[in-house]
Design a protein around this motif. Structure first.
Motif, PDB file in Angstrom:
ATOM      1  N   THR A  69      32.325  -7.209  56.117  1.00 41.05           N
ATOM      2  CA  THR A  69      32.252  -7.515  57.501  1.00 41.05           C
ATOM      3  C   THR A  69      31.799  -6.437  58.401  1.00 41.05           C
ATOM      4  O   THR A  69      31.324  -6.663  59.722  1.00 41.05           O
ATOM      5  N   LEU A  76      32.401 -15.547  63.537  1.00 39.17           N
ATOM      6  CA  LEU A  76      32.594 -15.939  62.240  1.00 39.17           C
ATOM      7  C   LEU A  76      31.650 -17.434  62.641  1.00 39.17           C
ATOM      8  O   LEU A  76      31.412 -17.957  63.500  1.00 39.17           O
ATOM      9  N   ALA A 105      31.732 -13.443  58.683  1.00 44.29           N
ATOM     10  CA  ALA A 105      33.231 -13.153  58.822  1.00 44.29           C
ATOM     11  C   ALA A 105      33.223 -11.665  59.444  1.00 44.29           C
ATOM     12  O   ALA A 105      32.987 -10.743  58.890  1.00 44.29           O
ATOM     13  N   SER A 110      39.763 -14.387  58.722  1.00 44.39           N
ATOM     14  CA  SER A 110      39.313 -15.520  59.751  1.00 44.39           C
ATOM     15  C   SER A 110      38.536 -16.658  58.961  1.00 44.39           C
ATOM     16  O   SER A 110      38.577 -17.870  59.395  1.00 44.39           O
ATOM     17  N   HIS A 111      37.820 -16.525  57.891  1.00 42.80           N
ATOM     18  CA  HIS A 111      37.028 -17.202  56.987  1.00 42.80           C
ATOM     19  C   HIS A 111      37.563 -17.888  55.949  1.00 42.80           C
ATOM     20  O   HIS A 111      37.225 -18.710  55.316  1.00 42.80           O
TER      21      HIS A 111
END
Length: 154
Positions: A69, A76, A105, A110-111
């Motif tokens: 990340t 996202l 991501a 979040s993913h």
């Protein structure tokens, strides 16, 4: 849901890459254009793939281009690239790569739900067969919605 996360502008069909690295770069172009990732993020995917081998080839014919990340993921995003000419990645068990699902991501959490849904879909041979039939960007969204509905009702 994946059908909500994959925008039509993230879908590319009948792409003819020179090689696996080119396929990675092409798959990430919509994300770069919409500033979901930086160009450095794409190059990190290529670099890691060179250094560690085709770690992003996750199953037969499918790659999931992604990088840590902190290497330039801003938002996202999940996309889809269907190759007109499959390419060898160096992952003998899963080559050639026909489909790429690029991922961005911006954090470590979040993913997770999207990846879980994608993994379930990729485990369904009928979904994989459906990928072969995609001719228009809307076909992918329809395919996703169909199988998401089946998963919800299962």
């Amino acid at each position: 849901m994946l059908s909500d996360a994959i925008k039509e502008s993230y879908i590319q069909l009948d792409i003819v890459p020179e090689d696996f690295e080119d396929a990675i770069r092409i798959s990430m172009k919509p994300f770069e254009k919409e500033e979901i990732v930086t160009p450095a993020y794409t190059e990190e995917i290529v670099k890691i793939s060179k250094d560690l081998g085709p770690y992003i080839v996750i199953t037969k014919n499918i790659a999931l281009p992604h990088a840590p990340t902190d290497k330039g993921a801003k938002k996202l995003g999940v996309g889809f690239t269907k190759l007109a000419k499959p390419v060898k990645s160096g992952n003998d068990m899963n080559d050639p790569v026909k489909y790429l699902f690029p991922l961005s991501a911006p954090d470590n959490n979040s993913h997770i739900e999207l990846l879980s849904e994608l993994a379930e879909l990729l485990g369904n041979p009928d979904f994989i067969s459906g990928l072969d039939e995609i001719k228009e960007t809307t076909d992918l969204i329809s395919l996703l919605k169909k199988f998401e509905g089946e998963m919800k009702n299962a």
